[in-house]
Scaffold this active site. Structure first.
Site, PDB file in Angstrom:
ATOM      1  CG  HIS A 109      -1.818   1.168   1.279  1.00 11.23           C
ATOM      2  ND1 HIS A 109      -2.909   1.292   0.456  1.00 11.23           N
ATOM      3  CD2 HIS A 109      -1.768   2.310   2.014  1.00 11.23           C
ATOM      4  CE1 HIS A 109      -3.507   2.447   0.687  1.00 11.23           C
ATOM      5  NE2 HIS A 109      -2.835   3.084   1.627  1.00 11.23           N
ATOM      6  CG  ASP A 145      -5.339  -0.791   2.082  1.00 12.09           C
ATOM      7  OD1 ASP A 145      -4.950  -1.780   1.444  1.00 12.09           O
ATOM      8  OD2 ASP A 145      -5.812   0.219   1.535  1.00 12.09           O
TER       9      ASP A 145
HETATM   10  C1  GRF Z   1       1.253   0.878  -6.148  1.00 13.82           C
HETATM   11  O1  GRF Z   1       1.342   2.217  -5.765  1.00 13.82           O
HETATM   12  C2  GRF Z   1       0.830   0.027  -4.973  1.00 13.82           C
HETATM   13  O2  GRF Z   1       1.312   0.507  -3.768  1.00 13.82           O
HETATM   14  C3  GRF Z   1      -0.668   0.111  -5.016  1.00 13.82           C
HETATM   15  O3  GRF Z   1      -0.988   0.107  -6.386  1.00 13.82           O
HETATM   16  C4  GRF Z   1       0.111   0.628  -7.122  1.00 13.82           C
HETATM   17  C5  GRF Z   1       0.456  -0.388  -8.155  1.00 13.82           C
HETATM   18  O4  GRF Z   1       1.424   0.086  -9.030  1.00 13.82           O
HETATM   19  N1  GRF Z   1      -1.281  -0.963  -4.278  1.00 13.82           N
HETATM   20  P1  GRF Z   1       2.072  -0.896 -10.077  1.00 13.82           P
HETATM   21  O5  GRF Z   1       0.946  -1.488 -10.923  1.00 13.82           O
HETATM   22  O6  GRF Z   1       2.824  -1.954  -9.321  1.00 13.82           O
HETATM   23  O7  GRF Z   1       2.980  -0.024 -10.912  1.00 13.82           O
END
Ligand code: GRF
Length: 216
Positions: A109, A145
């Protein structure tokens, strides 16, 4: 440990896991399948490029969250998955899913939980005006979360930051701690005691020394 990654978006965290595996630094976790719920999402292309099997299950094709989760569980079981990694997977999982993988589902998260749960954690933190932000890797429970925290990384919020620059700084930390945590969970060194998560240190190392080596 046979590991699945579930994603809905661009997949940069998936890429960090793939790159870590390619360097030989993810074992004993082994990426065996990548699942997505969004047609054409970047994560699927990244997995295909890396030669990792993929599946697509569209949540809109199912009459309920439980039916979608049941289909996911069956697909993951067909790949003998033991650990599930949520890397930007934009669905809340129900007990149907979670009871199939107890303490074996981890999520990243982009905020320092328990502050700023839900979508756009980075933007929520930026808009609130916090002076430090960061990311959290946690076990998943049926809340949003809310599961036990395994690791967090902190970044400063600078005066000239925009939402974008802050998001990038957080993302860099996500890519660092997420693979490290996946490896540690696969090593069986992570113990959940109520809300507290302890990482067992190998004999002769202090926790501080271990953290500095492992980067979490
Ligand atoms: C990330 O910021 C993660 O923390 C959140 O969703 C986003 C996913 O980014 N859960 P990616 O697809 O891994 O680039």
């Amino acid at each position: 440990m046979r590991t699945a990654v579930l994603a809905s978006g661009g997949g940069s965290n998936l890429q960090a896991l793939i790159d870590t595996q390619a360097r030989g630094a993810l074992a004993p976790a082994k990426l065996v399948v990548v699942g997505a719920n969004i047609v054409g999402c970047g994560a699927l292309a990244r997995a295909e490029h890396a030669g990792i099997p993929t599946f697509l299950l569209k949540h809109k094709d199912y009459p309920s969250r439980e039916a979608f989760d049941q289909a996911m569980v069956e697909t993951l079981r067909s790949h003998q998955v033991e650990l599930v990694v949520l890397a930007g997977f934009m669905r809340i999982l129900t007990p149907t899913f979670l009871s199939a993988f107890p303490h074996r589902v981890v999520n990243i998260h982009p905020a320092l939980l328990p502050s700023f749960p839900g979508v756009h954690g980075q933007k929520q933190a930026f808009d609130y005006g916090v002076k430090v932000a960061g990311c959290t890797v946690h076990f998943v429970d049926s809340g949003t979360d809310t599961g036990p925290i395994i690791a967090q990384a902190v970044v400063p919020v600078l005066d000239d930051d925009t939402e974008d620059t802050l998001q990038q700084r957080i993302l860099t930390e996500e890519h660092r701690i997420f693979p490290a945590v996946v490896k540690t969970v696969a090593e069986g060194r992570v113990r959940v005691e109520g809300r507290r998560v302890r990482i067992e240190t190998p004999k002769g190392l202090t926790e501080a020394r271990l953290r500095s080596i492992e980067g979490v």
